[in-house]
Motif scaffolding. Structure first.
Motif, PDB file in Angstrom:
ATOM      1  N   GLN A 306     -36.230 -34.883 -14.658  1.00 40.51           N
ATOM      2  CA  GLN A 306     -34.870 -33.926 -14.571  1.00 40.51           C
ATOM      3  C   GLN A 306     -34.265 -33.741 -15.585  1.00 40.51           C
ATOM      4  O   GLN A 306     -33.978 -35.087 -16.274  1.00 40.51           O
ATOM      5  CB  GLN A 306     -34.381 -34.807 -13.268  1.00 40.51           C
ATOM      6  N   TYR A 307     -33.216 -32.603 -15.596  1.00 35.95           N
ATOM      7  CA  TYR A 307     -32.406 -32.648 -16.731  1.00 35.95           C
ATOM      8  C   TYR A 307     -31.031 -32.879 -15.847  1.00 35.95           C
ATOM      9  O   TYR A 307     -30.948 -32.079 -14.735  1.00 35.95           O
ATOM     10  CB  TYR A 307     -32.535 -31.469 -17.594  1.00 35.95           C
ATOM     11  N   PRO A 308     -30.155 -33.205 -16.465  1.00 40.47           N
ATOM     12  CA  PRO A 308     -28.758 -33.894 -15.886  1.00 40.47           C
ATOM     13  C   PRO A 308     -27.719 -32.645 -15.781  1.00 40.47           C
ATOM     14  O   PRO A 308     -26.529 -32.925 -16.384  1.00 40.47           O
ATOM     15  CB  PRO A 308     -28.285 -34.824 -16.373  1.00 40.47           C
ATOM     16  N   TYR A 309     -28.058 -31.294 -15.310  1.00 41.89           N
ATOM     17  CA  TYR A 309     -27.168 -30.268 -15.489  1.00 41.89           C
ATOM     18  C   TYR A 309     -27.134 -29.527 -14.184  1.00 41.89           C
ATOM     19  O   TYR A 309     -28.146 -29.728 -13.432  1.00 41.89           O
ATOM     20  CB  TYR A 309     -27.565 -29.369 -16.492  1.00 41.89           C
ATOM     21  N   GLY A 310     -26.261 -28.605 -13.848  1.00 38.40           N
ATOM     22  CA  GLY A 310     -25.940 -27.905 -12.911  1.00 38.40           C
ATOM     23  C   GLY A 310     -26.348 -26.367 -13.003  1.00 38.40           C
ATOM     24  O   GLY A 310     -26.304 -25.264 -12.349  1.00 38.40           O
ATOM     25  N   ALA A 311     -27.630 -26.207 -14.016  1.00 37.51           N
ATOM     26  CA  ALA A 311     -27.953 -25.013 -14.675  1.00 37.51           C
ATOM     27  C   ALA A 311     -29.522 -25.175 -15.114  1.00 37.51           C
ATOM     28  O   ALA A 311     -29.702 -26.244 -15.594  1.00 37.51           O
ATOM     29  CB  ALA A 311     -27.102 -24.048 -15.125  1.00 37.51           C
ATOM     30  N   GLY A 312     -30.170 -24.200 -14.660  1.00 35.26           N
ATOM     31  CA  GLY A 312     -31.470 -24.178 -15.189  1.00 35.26           C
ATOM     32  C   GLY A 312     -31.632 -23.044 -16.159  1.00 35.26           C
ATOM     33  O   GLY A 312     -30.610 -22.524 -16.481  1.00 35.26           O
ATOM     34  N   SER A 313     -32.663 -22.921 -17.031  1.00 38.46           N
ATOM     35  CA  SER A 313     -32.692 -21.936 -18.090  1.00 38.46           C
ATOM     36  C   SER A 313     -34.166 -21.352 -18.179  1.00 38.46           C
ATOM     37  O   SER A 313     -34.981 -22.041 -17.796  1.00 38.46           O
ATOM     38  CB  SER A 313     -32.410 -22.257 -19.336  1.00 38.46           C
ATOM     39  N   GLY A 314     -34.221 -19.907 -18.389  1.00 37.23           N
ATOM     40  CA  GLY A 314     -35.734 -19.379 -18.508  1.00 37.23           C
ATOM     41  C   GLY A 314     -35.664 -17.878 -18.802  1.00 37.23           C
ATOM     42  O   GLY A 314     -34.332 -17.379 -18.566  1.00 37.23           O
ATOM     43  N   GLY A 315     -36.654 -17.310 -18.789  1.00 37.32           N
ATOM     44  CA  GLY A 315     -36.767 -15.617 -18.840  1.00 37.32           C
ATOM     45  C   GLY A 315     -36.212 -15.161 -17.678  1.00 37.32           C
ATOM     46  O   GLY A 315     -36.281 -15.590 -16.483  1.00 37.32           O
ATOM     47  N   VAL A 316     -35.424 -13.909 -17.607  1.00 39.76           N
ATOM     48  CA  VAL A 316     -34.748 -13.595 -16.531  1.00 39.76           C
ATOM     49  C   VAL A 316     -35.982 -12.624 -15.640  1.00 39.76           C
ATOM     50  O   VAL A 316     -35.849 -11.985 -14.730  1.00 39.76           O
ATOM     51  CB  VAL A 316     -33.875 -12.306 -16.874  1.00 39.76           C
ATOM     52  N   GLY A 317     -37.247 -12.718 -16.205  1.00 41.62           N
ATOM     53  CA  GLY A 317     -38.444 -12.174 -15.696  1.00 41.62           C
ATOM     54  C   GLY A 317     -38.642 -12.987 -14.496  1.00 41.62           C
ATOM     55  O   GLY A 317     -39.409 -12.311 -13.684  1.00 41.62           O
ATOM     56  N   LEU A 318     -38.059 -14.262 -14.120  1.00 38.06           N
ATOM     57  CA  LEU A 318     -38.353 -14.781 -13.020  1.00 38.06           C
ATOM     58  C   LEU A 318     -37.714 -14.069 -11.721  1.00 38.06           C
ATOM     59  O   LEU A 318     -38.199 -14.448 -10.283  1.00 38.06           O
ATOM     60  CB  LEU A 318     -37.785 -16.113 -12.859  1.00 38.06           C
ATOM     61  N   TYR A 319     -36.869 -13.176 -12.035  1.00 32.90           N
ATOM     62  CA  TYR A 319     -36.144 -12.380 -10.720  1.00 32.90           C
ATOM     63  C   TYR A 319     -36.981 -11.057 -10.340  1.00 32.90           C
ATOM     64  O   TYR A 319     -36.714 -10.647  -9.182  1.00 32.90           O
ATOM     65  CB  TYR A 319     -34.863 -12.024 -11.368  1.00 32.90           C
ATOM     66  N   VAL A 320     -38.049 -10.763 -11.174  1.00 32.71           N
ATOM     67  CA  VAL A 320     -38.814  -9.819 -10.806  1.00 32.71           C
ATOM     68  C   VAL A 320     -40.098 -10.174 -10.247  1.00 32.71           C
ATOM     69  O   VAL A 320     -40.666 -11.262 -10.580  1.00 32.71           O
ATOM     70  CB  VAL A 320     -39.011  -8.623 -11.682  1.00 32.71           C
ATOM     71  N   PRO A 321     -40.950  -9.636  -9.355  1.00 34.49           N
ATOM     72  CA  PRO A 321     -42.059 -10.068  -8.906  1.00 34.49           C
ATOM     73  C   PRO A 321     -43.088 -10.240 -10.045  1.00 34.49           C
ATOM     74  O   PRO A 321     -43.376  -9.510 -11.037  1.00 34.49           O
ATOM     75  CB  PRO A 321     -42.628  -8.890  -7.898  1.00 34.49           C
ATOM     76  N   GLN A 322     -43.819 -11.338  -9.984  1.00 36.86           N
ATOM     77  CA  GLN A 322     -44.574 -11.590 -11.383  1.00 36.86           C
ATOM     78  C   GLN A 322     -45.786 -10.607 -11.514  1.00 36.86           C
ATOM     79  O   GLN A 322     -46.312 -10.404 -12.612  1.00 36.86           O
ATOM     80  CB  GLN A 322     -45.106 -13.064 -11.482  1.00 36.86           C
ATOM     81  N   THR A 323     -46.216 -10.070 -10.384  1.00 39.96           N
ATOM     82  CA  THR A 323     -47.293  -9.123 -10.520  1.00 39.96           C
ATOM     83  C   THR A 323     -46.786  -7.640 -11.134  1.00 39.96           C
ATOM     84  O   THR A 323     -47.296  -7.238 -11.846  1.00 39.96           O
ATOM     85  CB  THR A 323     -47.795  -8.683  -8.958  1.00 39.96           C
ATOM     86  N   SER A 324     -45.351  -7.343 -11.333  1.00 39.05           N
ATOM     87  CA  SER A 324     -44.832  -6.455 -11.954  1.00 39.05           C
ATOM     88  C   SER A 324     -44.867  -6.617 -13.497  1.00 39.05           C
ATOM     89  O   SER A 324     -44.773  -5.692 -14.330  1.00 39.05           O
ATOM     90  CB  SER A 324     -43.288  -6.039 -11.460  1.00 39.05           C
TER      91      SER A 324
END
Length: 571
Positions: A306-324
């Motif tokens: 675990q990391y001790p924060y109230g937010a994660g991080s990553g590419g905004v590509g996680l918000y679209v269908p991965q098939t796209s």
């Protein structure tokens, strides 16, 4: 091993005698041993940081040995990269003698979840981690790693690093090397090629297999494919680390898949950066942690970090269908240019935003709720337009004079995905007693950063790359009392070492590798914030890797004693 040093290990076995007996030993035989050791290993006065002439005593510190045991005051002697004595060393001398009274002396921190492989060859000091007290980084997480582990380790040895480096074989990288970023099922020949790549990585020194089943190309793989590849690490004693297929509304099913993979492949399972990342289902860690406890009681080896924060991080590509995203960004841009495909993608994004960003009692029909929801996504890196970095979706929409609606937020994300933007997602529950606290206090949770190394001052990265460990020691231990200091250190040292099956690291004991961190428990804290992340932590005084100072009196020494560490390196 030098015969004198071998004798020192015989005198101080790993299973240590009681303190009183140790001190008695130190008052007699050890004094003679220390003198002999000094004379044998150093033929003439040498610079303190020379690897073959290094002799050091840290005096008067508060020893927290990493096991969870109660702290105690003692001295620590280091020679030839190993800890050779712990106890009352009054009267014994060394080339370097440092008073650390009032400070904690503990094992160097082992980070089970790092992405430092992306930048360590360019930024070998890894200053942002050394200043946190980290002495070993496990890289290759979330399915991404070099595909030639042997070459990568060779490049690390050629020049050295500040911390030690261990690595996992990244499933996504292996899959992409064989199949590209295609959403396809591998045929038998392709699967055999991937299995061979995993075995080659393990032979080169990797410690296991990692996946990210949330992002492409890993998300294109079915359970059977992962089982086939995870089974390849079993003969080497490796384990399976996973960024699960979902960490939000579908996390219970995702956890079951991870457990199935471990059971079928017959390997230990490690759940990466465990959290609930959808605001609508905060509290689900009650179920996931109970499930992990149940399978552990049944004899299945499962751990988490675990990391001790109230937010994660990553590419905004996680918000679209991965098939796209199959086929890469060029293929994605062609899909969103097609009205029919864009409509389907837009509907999917809106659905995910509702599940991920809104609390259970909030509605996208409420303007105030929508503004609060879209505030949760902050841009970290936007190479095409650096003015966006550090801003959230509400600020961007407002600057463009567009209404703050769920539809406009979804449209903006579709645009940003096409530019390969990364973001910070403020979708973890950090209220007292919430998911972050609950995961942190679980006895099987290790502290890990999920961070990386990079050029200081560039972009708007997650502050965990600068502040993860001092944040636990300062905020969660000293200020809030969520953890006791000894337990927090255990979660940073012996617990991750046990996951890696290392017996000579992660604990202060005679004979162990002298990866050591010294810090002021009244000062240590993180400084990095989400808006100003490029700030080093404070309170870490000394960091030694293999007995050599990488940080001394709060200043980087420029030394690069770190090296690749594999399962085979540890007896």
């Amino acid at each position: 091993m030098h015969p004198v040093y071998a004798n020192s290990l015989a005198l101080f076995p790993h299973s240590r005698p009681p303190l009183k007996r140790r001190i008695d030993m130190l008052n007699s035989t050890v004094a003679r041993l220390w003198l002999v050791l000094t004379l044998v290993t150093v033929s003439a006065p040498a610079a303190a940081d020379e690897p073959k002439g290094f002799q050091l005593v840290l005096r008067g510190g508060t020893i927290i040995d990493g096991t969870g045991s109660t702290s105690r005051r003692a001295d620590v002697a280091i020679s030839a990269g190993r800890i050779v004595a712990i106890g009352n060393l009054d009267g014994l001398t060394a080339f370097v003698d440092i008073d650390v009274s009032g400070q904690v002396v503990c094992p160097g921190f082992i980070d089970l979840h790092s992405h430092a492989d992306r930048g360590i060859l360019k930024h070998r000091l890894a200053e942002n981690y050394i200043r946190q007290g980290v002495t070993t980084l496990l890289c290759g997480n979330c399915g991404s790693s070099p595909t030639d582990i042997g070459k990568f380790f060779g490049e690390l040895r050629d020049g050295g690093t500040g911390p030690n480096i261990a690595i996992l074989v990244g499933h996504g990288s292996v899959r992409q090397a064989v199949l590209g970023r295609r959403n396809v099922v591998p045929d038998q020949a392709q699967l055999e090629k991937m299995k061979a790549m995993v075995r080659r990585g393990m032979r080169a020194g990797a410690v296991g297999l990692s996946t990210s089943l949330r992002y492409g190309p890993g998300s294109y793989a079915g359970t059977d494919e992962i089982v086939a590849l995870a089974s390849q690490v079993r003969p080497f004693g490796g384990f399976y680390a996973t960024h699960m297929r979902d960490e939000g509304t579908r996390i219970v099913a995702a956890l079951e898949e991870a457990l199935v993979i471990g059971r079928r492949a017959r390997v230990p399972v490690h759940i990466s950066h465990h959290k609930i990342s959808s605001a609508s289902v905060f509290g689900l860690t009650r179920q996931t942690l109970a499930r992990i406890d149940a399978v552990r009681r049944a004899g299945i080896d499962v751990s988490l970090d675990q990391y001790p924060y109230g937010a994660g991080s990553g590419g905004v590509g996680l918000y679209v269908p991965q098939t796209s995203l199959a086929g890469g960004l060029d293929a994605y841009r062609k899909r969103v240019a097609d009205p029919k495909q864009r409509a389907r993608i837009l509907a999917s994004v809106e659905d995910l935003l509702v599940r991920k960003l809104y609390l259970a009692d909030q509605s996208p029909g409420n303007d105030a709720h929508t503004r609060q929801a879209l505030h949760r996504i902050q841009i970290a890196r936007a190479a095409h337009d650096e003015t966006l970095e550090g801003k959230n979706l509400v600020q961007i929409l407002t600057s463009r004079r567009k209404p703050v609606t769920i539809r406009n937020g979804a449209e903006l994300l579709i645009e940003l995905v096409g530019h390969g933007v990364t973001g910070i997602n403020h979708t973890l529950e950090v209220q007292p007693g919430g998911d972050v606290d609950r995961v942190m206090t679980d006895p099987h949770t290790a502290i890990a950063s999920d961070g990386s190394v990079f050029k200081f001052g560039v972009g708007n990265p997650h502050p965990r790359s600068y502040g993860c460990y001092p944040r636990v020691l300062g905020h969660y231990v000293r200020t809030r009392g969520v953890l006791k200091l000894e337990n927090a250190i255990r979660k940073m040292t012996s617990l991750p070492a046990r996951r890696l099956n290392w017996h000579n690291r992660g604990q202060l004991a005679t004979g162990t590798v002298a990866d050591v961190t010294v810090f002021d428990p009244n000062v240590v804290t993180d400084k990095a914030t989400f808006l100003k992340p490029h700030q080093h932590s404070v309170g870490i005084t000394h960091v030694l890797v293999h007995g050599r100072f990488v940080l001394r009196n709060g200043k980087m020494t420029g030394q690069l004693p770190g090296r690749p560490v594999s399962l085979q390196d540890e007896p």
